[in-house]
Design a protein around this motif. Structure first.
Motif, PDB file in Angstrom:
ATOM      1  N   ILE A  66       0.856  -1.202   0.000  1.00 55.32           N
ATOM      2  CA  ILE A  66       0.000   0.000   0.000  1.00 55.32           C
ATOM      3  C   ILE A  66       0.889   1.248   0.000  1.00 55.32           C
ATOM      4  O   ILE A  66       0.440   2.336   0.281  1.00 55.32           O
ATOM      5  CB  ILE A  66      -0.982   0.026   1.207  1.00 55.32           C
ATOM      6  CG1 ILE A  66      -0.234  -0.154   2.530  1.00 55.32           C
ATOM      7  CG2 ILE A  66      -2.056  -1.030   1.043  1.00 55.32           C
ATOM      8  CD1 ILE A  66      -1.096   0.142   3.744  1.00 55.32           C
TER       9      ILE A  66
ATOM     10  N   ALA B 217      -6.722   1.153  -5.279  1.00 48.55           N
ATOM     11  CA  ALA B 217      -7.591   0.143  -4.658  1.00 48.55           C
ATOM     12  C   ALA B 217      -7.868  -0.997  -5.642  1.00 48.55           C
ATOM     13  O   ALA B 217      -7.828  -2.174  -5.270  1.00 48.55           O
ATOM     14  CB  ALA B 217      -8.894   0.788  -4.212  1.00 48.55           C
TER      15      ALA B 217
ATOM     16  N   LEU C 278     -11.454  -0.431   3.073  1.00 45.75           N
ATOM     17  CA  LEU C 278     -10.906  -1.064   1.873  1.00 45.75           C
ATOM     18  C   LEU C 278     -10.199  -2.384   2.192  1.00 45.75           C
ATOM     19  O   LEU C 278     -10.363  -3.373   1.493  1.00 45.75           O
ATOM     20  CB  LEU C 278      -9.910  -0.128   1.166  1.00 45.75           C
ATOM     21  CG  LEU C 278      -9.218  -0.847   0.007  1.00 45.75           C
ATOM     22  CD1 LEU C 278     -10.049  -0.753  -1.254  1.00 45.75           C
ATOM     23  CD2 LEU C 278      -7.828  -0.335  -0.222  1.00 45.75           C
TER      24      LEU C 278
ATOM     25  N   ASN D 288      -4.468   7.250   1.270  1.00 47.50           N
ATOM     26  CA  ASN D 288      -4.782   7.014  -0.139  1.00 47.50           C
ATOM     27  C   ASN D 288      -5.937   6.036  -0.333  1.00 47.50           C
ATOM     28  O   ASN D 288      -6.347   5.803  -1.465  1.00 47.50           O
ATOM     29  CB  ASN D 288      -3.547   6.449  -0.861  1.00 47.50           C
ATOM     30  CG  ASN D 288      -2.424   7.460  -0.883  1.00 47.50           C
ATOM     31  OD1 ASN D 288      -2.667   8.661  -0.992  1.00 47.50           O
ATOM     32  ND2 ASN D 288      -1.198   6.983  -0.753  1.00 47.50           N
ATOM     33  N   TYR D 289      -6.400   5.440   0.748  1.00 46.50           N
ATOM     34  CA  TYR D 289      -7.433   4.410   0.603  1.00 46.50           C
ATOM     35  C   TYR D 289      -8.625   4.726   1.498  1.00 46.50           C
ATOM     36  O   TYR D 289      -8.462   5.204   2.615  1.00 46.50           O
ATOM     37  CB  TYR D 289      -6.860   3.031   0.968  1.00 46.50           C
ATOM     38  CG  TYR D 289      -5.616   2.700   0.181  1.00 46.50           C
ATOM     39  CD1 TYR D 289      -5.702   2.262  -1.139  1.00 46.50           C
ATOM     40  CD2 TYR D 289      -4.351   2.873   0.727  1.00 46.50           C
ATOM     41  CE1 TYR D 289      -4.570   1.991  -1.894  1.00 46.50           C
ATOM     42  CE2 TYR D 289      -3.203   2.605  -0.010  1.00 46.50           C
ATOM     43  CZ  TYR D 289      -3.316   2.164  -1.316  1.00 46.50           C
ATOM     44  OH  TYR D 289      -2.193   1.899  -2.056  1.00 46.50           O
ATOM     45  N   GLU D 290      -9.828   4.414   0.982  1.00 46.07           N
ATOM     46  CA  GLU D 290     -11.024   4.678   1.782  1.00 46.07           C
ATOM     47  C   GLU D 290     -11.074   3.703   2.960  1.00 46.07           C
ATOM     48  O   GLU D 290     -10.513   2.607   2.893  1.00 46.07           O
ATOM     49  CB  GLU D 290     -12.272   4.510   0.906  1.00 46.07           C
ATOM     50  CG  GLU D 290     -12.301   3.162   0.227  1.00 46.07           C
ATOM     51  CD  GLU D 290     -13.666   2.732  -0.233  1.00 46.07           C
ATOM     52  OE1 GLU D 290     -14.654   3.199   0.318  1.00 46.07           O
ATOM     53  OE2 GLU D 290     -13.733   1.907  -1.158  1.00 46.07           O
TER      54      GLU D 290
END
Lengths: 753, 334
Positions: B224, B288, B326, B321-323
């Motif tokens: 990630i 994602a 996720l 950077n990720y909801e």
């Protein structure tokens, strides 16, 4: 394991360390970066103090990394104290006190001064120095204090001890630092006062209240002479400011150290580290005079943009000496952008590519400064401008620049050779087509470059790149002029001798007596000699079974034919194990020529129908052993065929030649025809099976150039050759058959199926 | 009849899916100071993370003496209570390349250093993970080291495994550990081309079919992280960690020229790095969708679900950077 623990560096760069760590870790030992394809020796005109800052793939040029943290000022300290003490302590003892493990002696002598009682150390030293001399006493008292600070500044720790690695000890007794201040205030002697002043700042740097060091510095700075100690102290202050995240101030101070204290250039260049653009702009705004601003650009240029730094410094102070080292970095950086490989390019294409890769702004800046004659070393600029003009294709202008430089430069060996080299590069670059006239302009320099320079090394002089470049350049010229022999002479291609016409042309060239000057130079440097070619022809003729021809070539191989086989080349064992054959006791050793002569004799015998079985079997063994699978690989290895432990080391025609066992097989088949009993028949069938097996490997792997990994992954693990089938079907009762079963697991597997 | 068969097939699929347990979510912690930010803490809580793989130190060589030493050991500023800690030691391959390396001595020192850290911070551990990108040349030392370390530490061992080490395991051999962790990243070459060196499905597919044949059970580490590759005159001059594309887009000195590529229009310093006019910065990131693609490919190509998916690495910068949620969705692909 003990490792010097440089707290100063740790404190000053804790943030930097993290970042560098991140980067380096991510790179995971990657090896990109600059390589050195250079004709421009930075040492030629630039002061020695800058040499670690020349362009390098390491952190520092020449030294790799800074290793002088603990020793940098040793000799200066000894000299300073020696002057102060007026020779009252001789240099050997002074060196001991200042740089060796003298702390026990010093501490006990200080006890003597404080309590007046003699001890064993006073007895020892009284014999050498007058302990009660006031200067000696002041020296030792100061040294004791300095050594106390040193216990913090030169801490060693066991890197495998976690507590020690994460907790460097700091000086926490602030009252003790106050006593130093008292001594500083009370000392009248300016030398001693200066030393105490420095020691207070150093002590604060290694304390848990570093900021006190800045306060003290600000209060006293104006009264202090601007000597080495001042700039050493200034570097500590810069370190403290960095720790306080006052990056602009820190960087500004480091630039001043860089500017004024050559000994600390490496340290300050390493520590200088703007975080954000605003830090850099703030540092610039802190400068009050041109010199300070130039210093900032000079240190910034080390990491980043030499061209911009040069332009800015030149505007401020054309005679600023930092310009010199920045110029060498700029030129070396430009050189590194050039692809000098020539690949399949003509000289014209290559020159265009070189011209395109040089920044026009760089040429403009350097020529402008060179023309101005305003710098401290105008010849350096003329040389650099001339070189850039060469790369840019303006050869006449380059000549003018070199003339100008030569008229005014100091005539050191390095300078003379440097200009000669660049003139040569320029002269050769002028040539698009070789003719007897322009050849003359390079002949002397070619001999100098290829023959004289390698014999008479000139320290630091970078000429090897011109050697390689000029050979490629000449080869490219000859190639375009369809002179394949001279193209090969200057740029050896491994496959050249696979073309018979070329081979003969080269032999004719190497043998001819009336060579031109450039041909003579070429023949001298050419790595392959006539003997190598004859030997290679001998090998090829052998593989073609043209033995008389082979013998004739070998006899002209200038001694190579006397090379001795490691093992007996006529052996034919069940197992192919050349190491075993090499180690086996051998009554007679065979040279390459012996080998061929015996083959010839046996072939004569077979022609006369004499002992057909034995002669054919031995001929089979002989031709088998000189293949890749046999015990005599040495036979085919050489300057032209190449060498290597697996067939993929060799180019295709050679690989095909050395892996082909069909000649051996033919002789084994002839031997089989002449057999008189089943034992002999079994042996021949087995030998034929070995050839079949090799042929399988050739077709399946070697001729396809498969990698070892692909071969390993192949699932095929057993094949029954025709020879095996014959053996099993017809000769399973023979003794030889049993021997095979005992020695060859592969066959055993088959036989038991 | 057809419908019944179809239903039967679906039911079987459904049951077989049900039988496979979902992997747990874990994280690598790769910074030198262990200090969890509120966002990082929150991430661990919402994903019910039980195990944290903390890089304790690297083993590198001292430049002058060429002796191994623990580089940048971890310092703890936040408590590790509530988590099972698995110390990770990254051993540089160059350490293992030394033919004269005293493997047992290194195993003892490494173990002792881990113990010192643990006792200092009252951390109890069940397992240790060794991370080393060993090669054919260093294989023998590495395998011996693992044997020695197993004996010395008396702990469960795991080791990171690269894709090529799985495909060519007969050649590269398998370290004698209890389980492996497949590093499903760093696949490509760090280069000036348009490819992504962190993850490239084309490269991954060359190796995927080998996963089923690997004799050692393994969990999977997914990336990630992101980084920037700074390029000058067509040459790479460095890798830049934690580059925020959003910040660059708001900085007039950086101009987006194509997807994830910036050109520097004015020389400037940023986060301690000098960007020179005309330099280029190529960002390599993991979206994602990439993570879903990886999870699906891995699911299809493994016979057994991994017990854990370990994300590399836990850092607020990466998390943003990720909801939220996720990571659970990625796990749901298995």
């Amino acid at each position: 394991m003990k490792k010097a623990f440089l707290k100063k560096l740790l404190i000053a760069f804790s943030a930097l360390t993290l970042l560098v760590y991140g980067t380096i870790y991510a790179c995971s030992d990657g090896d990109w970066g600059w390589s050195f394809d250079s004709n421009f020796t930075p040492e030629t005109f630039v002061d020695k103090s800058y040499s670690p800052l020349f362009l390098s793939t390491d952190v520092f040029y020449g030294i790799g990394y800074d290793t002088e943290h603990l020793t940098r000022f040793n000799s200066e300290n000894i000299k300073d104290w020696s002057t102060y003490l007026e020779g009252k302590i001789d240099e050997k003892d002074l060196t001991f006190f200042l740089t060796d493990s003298s702390s026990t002696d010093v501490a006990d002598l200080v006890v003597y001064y404080k309590k007046g009682k003699s001890n064993k150390w006073t007895d020892k030293w009284n014999k050498k120095i007058k302990l009660n001399d006031s200067k000696i006493k002041d020296f030792l008292l100061f040294l004791n204090d300095a050594q106390i600070v040193e216990t913090y500044s030169t801490q060693k720790y066991d890197s495998w001890n976690y507590d020690e690695t994460v907790k460097p000890e700091v000086l926490s007794d602030l009252n003790w630092i106050k006593t130093l201040e008292k001594k500083y205030n009370e000392t009248k002697d300016p030398f001693l006062k200066n030393r105490y002043w420095f020691l207070i700042i150093k002590a604060n740097f290694y304390s848990d209240q570093q900021i006190n060091g800045v306060t003290f510095f600000n209060q006293t700075e104006k009264t202090v002479p601007k000597n080495t100690l001042y700039y050493r102290a200034l570097a500590y202050i810069a370190g403290i400011e960095y720790k306080q995240k006052h990056f602009a101030k820190s960087n500004f101070l480091y630039s001043q150290v860089f500017d004024k204290c050559p000994t600390m250039r490496v340290v300050s260049a390493y520590c200088f580290h703007p975080q954000e653009e605003k830090d850099w702009q703030q540092s610039l705004s802190m400068t009050k005079i041109k010199e300070e601003k130039a210093a900032l650009w000079a240190i910034q240029g080390y990491y980043n943009d030499e061209e911009k730094a040069i332009a800015e410094i030149y505007k401020l102070q054309p005679k600023n000496q930092h310009l010199d080292y920045l110029l060498t970095r700029l030129i070396n950086n430009q050189e590194n952008k050039i692809d000098q490989s020539f690949k399949d390019k003509t000289v014209l294409e290559n020159k265009k590519r070189t011209k395109d890769s040089i920044h026009k702004s760089t040429i403009n800046l350097v020529t402008k400064i060179a023309e101005s004659d305003k710098t401290a070393k105008p010849y350096l600029w003329n040389v650099a401008a001339g070189y850039l003009e060469t790369l840019n294709g303006n050869f006449k202008q380059a000549d003018k620049d070199f003339d100008k430089a030569e008229n005014i430069m100091p005539k050191t060996t390095l300078a003379i050779n440097q200009v000669r080299l660049l003139r040569f590069v320029n002269n050769l670059s002028k040539i698009d087509q070789l003719n007897p006239e322009n050849e003359k302009t390079i002949l002397a320099d070619l001999s100098w470059l290829y023959s004289e320079l390698p014999k008479n090394a000139i320290e630091n002089f970078r000429y090897e790149n011109a050697t390689a470049w000029s050979k490629n350049y000449l080869a490219a010229l000859y190639r375009s002029q369809k002179n394949t022999v001279m193209a090969e002479i200057f740029n050896h291609e491994s496959g050249f001798y696979d073309n018979e016409k070329q081979l003969l042309a080269m032999k004719a060239f190497l043998s001819k007596a009336n060579k031109t000057e450039i041909e003579k130079i070429g023949a001298t440097i050419y790595e392959i000699k006539l003997a190598d070619i004859n030997y290679f022809q001998g090998v090829k003729a052998t593989f073609q079974n043209k033995i008389p021809e082979a013998i004739a070539f070998m006899k002209q191989a200038d001694g190579l034919e006397k090379t001795v086989f490691y093992g007996n080349p006529f052996l034919g064992n069940i197992k192919d194990c050349h190491d075993c054959d090499h180690q086996a006791p051998q009554k007679k050793k065979y040279t390459m020529l012996d080998f061929l002569t015996i083959i010839q004799k046996m072939q004569d015998n077979t022609a006369k129908q004499v002992d057909l079985y034995n002669n054919n079997l031995l001929l089979g063994n002989a031709f088998y052993n000189i293949t890749h699978f046999g015990n005599g690989r040495l036979f085919y290895e050489g300057n032209i065929a190449g060498e290597g432990s697996t067939p993929d080391f060799f180019r295709d025609p050679i690989r095909d030649m050395i892996t082909n066992c069909s000649l051996a097989k033919t002789y084994y088949e002839k031997a089989f025809m002449a057999t008189k009993n089943n034992e002999q028949k079994a042996k021949c069938q087995y030998m034929i099976a070995k050839c079949e097996r090799n042929d399988f490997y050739n077709k399946k792997y070697y001729s396809l150039n498969l990698s070892t990994w692909d071969i390993q992954d192949d699932q095929i693990n057993f094949i029954a050759w025709q020879g095996f089938k014959n053996l099993k079907a017809n000769y399973s009762k023979t003794k030889y058959y049993q021997e095979i079963i005992n020695e060859c697991g592969y066959f055993k597997t088959y036989a038991r199926k | 009849m057809k419908k019944i068969i179809l239903f039967g097939v679906i039911l079987t699929l459904f049951i077989s899916c049900q039988q496979q347990e979902k992997p747990a979510i874990s994280f690598y912690y790769w910074k030198t100071i262990f200090r969890l930010s509120p966002k990082e803490k929150n991430c661990l809580i919402t994903n019910q993370v039980k195990r944290l793989y903390i890089r304790y130190f690297d083993v590198d060589l001292i430049e002058q003496t060429q002796m191994p030493y623990p580089r940048t050991p971890i310092r703890f500023e936040t408590s590790t209570a509530n988590f099972e800690i698995i110390p990770v030691v990254y051993i540089k391959n160059k350490v293992m390349l030394d033919k004269k390396l005293n493997v047992l001595d290194l195993a003892q020192k490494t173990n002792s250093f881990i113990q010192q850290i643990n006792s200092k911070k009252n951390i109890a551990i069940q397992e240790i993970q060794i991370d080393c990108d060993w090669t054919l040349a260093s294989k023998d030392n590495y395998l011996h080291f693992i044997e020695a370390f197993k004996k010395v530490s008396k702990k469960k061992l795991s080791a990171t495994i690269r894709l090529h080490q799985i495909k060519y395991f007969k050649k590269t051999k398998i370290p004698n550990v209890d389980r492996g962790v497949l590093m499903y990243y760093n696949m490509g070459k760090i280069a000036t081309d348009s490819l992504n060196s962190i993850y490239d499905r084309n490269i991954a597919t060359r190796y995927l079919s080998s996963l089923k044949n690997y004799p050692l059970p393994f969990d999977i580490a997914l990336p990630i992280y992101s980084w920037g590759i700074q390029i000058r005159d067509g040459k790479i001059i460095g890798l830049r960690n934690k580059i925020d594309a959003h910040n660059l887009k708001n900085n007039s000195s950086f101009v987006l020229t194509k997807n994830n590529w910036f050109t520097i229009t004015r020389s400037n310093f940023q986060d301690g790095i000098f960007y020179k006019e005309n330099d280029q910065l190529k960002l390599e990131t993991i979206a994602a969708n990439d993570l879903f693609e990886m999870a699906n490919d891995l699911k299809e190509n493994t016979t057994q679900n991994p017990k854990e998916i370990i994300f590399y690495d836990l850092d607020e910068f990466n998390l943003k950077n990720y909801e939220e949620g996720l990571f659970k969705k990625v796990i749901d692909c298995f």
